[in-house]
Design a protein around this motif. Sequence first.
Motif, PDB file in Angstrom:
ATOM      1  N   VAL A 183       4.143   4.114   3.564  1.00 42.68           N
ATOM      2  CA  VAL A 183       3.788   5.447   4.297  1.00 42.68           C
ATOM      3  C   VAL A 183       2.549   5.872   3.679  1.00 42.68           C
ATOM      4  CG1 VAL A 183       4.560   7.690   5.061  1.00 42.68           C
ATOM      5  CG2 VAL A 183       6.092   5.600   5.182  1.00 42.68           C
ATOM      6  N   PHE A 184       2.552   5.905   2.264  1.00 41.46           N
ATOM      7  CA  PHE A 184       1.678   6.548   1.366  1.00 41.46           C
ATOM      8  C   PHE A 184       0.249   5.733   1.682  1.00 41.46           C
ATOM      9  CE2 PHE A 184      -0.883   7.283  -2.415  1.00 41.46           C
ATOM     10  CZ  PHE A 184      -1.172   8.648  -2.491  1.00 41.46           C
ATOM     11  N   ALA A 185       0.256   4.322   1.959  1.00 41.45           N
ATOM     12  CA  ALA A 185      -0.794   3.753   1.966  1.00 41.45           C
ATOM     13  C   ALA A 185      -1.576   3.622   3.463  1.00 41.45           C
ATOM     14  CB  ALA A 185      -0.592   2.155   1.695  1.00 41.45           C
ATOM     15  N   ILE A 186      -0.675   3.931   4.580  1.00 39.08           N
ATOM     16  CA  ILE A 186      -1.286   4.006   5.877  1.00 39.08           C
ATOM     17  C   ILE A 186      -2.325   4.771   6.317  1.00 39.08           C
ATOM     18  CG2 ILE A 186      -0.419   4.598   8.320  1.00 39.08           C
ATOM     19  CD1 ILE A 186       2.203   3.262   7.510  1.00 39.08           C
ATOM     20  N   PRO A 187      -2.412   6.094   5.553  1.00 43.83           N
ATOM     21  CA  PRO A 187      -3.709   7.135   5.902  1.00 43.83           C
ATOM     22  C   PRO A 187      -4.911   6.441   5.403  1.00 43.83           C
ATOM     23  CG  PRO A 187      -1.681   8.370   5.312  1.00 43.83           C
ATOM     24  CD  PRO A 187      -1.345   7.021   5.129  1.00 43.83           C
ATOM     25  N   PHE A 188      -4.608   5.878   4.065  1.00 42.87           N
ATOM     26  CA  PHE A 188      -5.821   5.481   3.372  1.00 42.87           C
ATOM     27  C   PHE A 188      -6.414   4.177   3.937  1.00 42.87           C
ATOM     28  CE2 PHE A 188      -3.600   7.654  -0.064  1.00 42.87           C
ATOM     29  CZ  PHE A 188      -4.796   8.504  -0.635  1.00 42.87           C
ATOM     30  N   LEU A 189      -5.632   3.367   4.421  1.00 46.20           N
ATOM     31  CA  LEU A 189      -6.207   2.086   5.264  1.00 46.20           C
ATOM     32  C   LEU A 189      -6.562   2.577   6.452  1.00 46.20           C
ATOM     33  CD1 LEU A 189      -3.065  -0.095   4.109  1.00 46.20           C
ATOM     34  CD2 LEU A 189      -5.119  -0.013   2.961  1.00 46.20           C
ATOM     35  N   LEU A 190      -6.158   3.297   7.256  1.00 50.35           N
ATOM     36  CA  LEU A 190      -6.745   3.938   8.526  1.00 50.35           C
ATOM     37  C   LEU A 190      -7.970   4.420   8.284  1.00 50.35           C
ATOM     38  CD1 LEU A 190      -3.631   5.180  10.512  1.00 50.35           C
ATOM     39  CD2 LEU A 190      -4.902   3.146  10.984  1.00 50.35           C
ATOM     40  N   LEU A 191      -8.143   5.422   7.149  1.00 47.24           N
ATOM     41  CA  LEU A 191      -9.317   6.051   6.867  1.00 47.24           C
ATOM     42  C   LEU A 191     -10.631   5.066   6.534  1.00 47.24           C
ATOM     43  CD1 LEU A 191      -8.305   9.370   5.124  1.00 47.24           C
ATOM     44  CD2 LEU A 191      -9.663   9.052   7.269  1.00 47.24           C
ATOM     45  N   MET A 192      -9.964   4.069   5.813  1.00 51.67           N
ATOM     46  CA  MET A 192     -10.965   2.804   5.511  1.00 51.67           C
ATOM     47  C   MET A 192     -11.210   2.002   6.471  1.00 51.67           C
ATOM     48  SD  MET A 192      -9.957   0.420   2.354  1.00 51.67           S
ATOM     49  CE  MET A 192      -8.724  -0.447   3.253  1.00 51.67           C
ATOM     50  N   LEU A 193     -10.460   1.816   7.624  1.00 51.66           N
ATOM     51  CA  LEU A 193     -11.042   0.779   8.773  1.00 51.66           C
ATOM     52  C   LEU A 193     -11.900   1.804   9.799  1.00 51.66           C
ATOM     53  CD1 LEU A 193      -7.463  -0.951   9.375  1.00 51.66           C
ATOM     54  CD2 LEU A 193      -9.757  -2.033   8.407  1.00 51.66           C
ATOM     55  N   PHE A 194     -11.204   2.903  10.091  1.00 53.94           N
ATOM     56  CA  PHE A 194     -11.985   3.801  11.046  1.00 53.94           C
ATOM     57  C   PHE A 194     -13.029   4.779  10.560  1.00 53.94           C
ATOM     58  CE2 PHE A 194      -7.762   2.112  12.788  1.00 53.94           C
ATOM     59  CZ  PHE A 194      -8.528   1.487  13.707  1.00 53.94           C
ATOM     60  N   GLY A 195     -13.059   4.991   9.202  1.00 51.57           N
ATOM     61  CA  GLY A 195     -13.893   5.996   8.841  1.00 51.57           C
ATOM     62  C   GLY A 195     -15.063   5.760   8.258  1.00 51.57           C
TER      63      GLY A 195
END
Length: 87
Positions: free
Chosen positions: A75-87
């Motif tokens: 759960v901690f990794a999800i926002p980082f990975l989403l920001l990495m992909l879509f940011g």
Amino acid sequence: MGIEMKYYVSIFALATIIGLLFKSLHMNQWMTYVGSGALILGLILSGTLVSGDRMRANAQSDTGAKEAYVWYLFVFAIPFLLLMLFG
């Protein structure tokens, strides 16, 4: 909302705030390191990266450790990975 769900929401919110802070400070490399590191550590601790016979042996000799803690890393990794992909 149960107490367990509150932990997941809190961890997700904290990771999102940290990820957005990294993004605003143009620390994209650090965001990649933290997200990937949390994901890899979660995979290692969950036992996903071991073979079937080791997994079976681990299930036989379960120490009773709470498995939800491993999910906190995912759960901690999800926002980082989403920001990495879509940011």
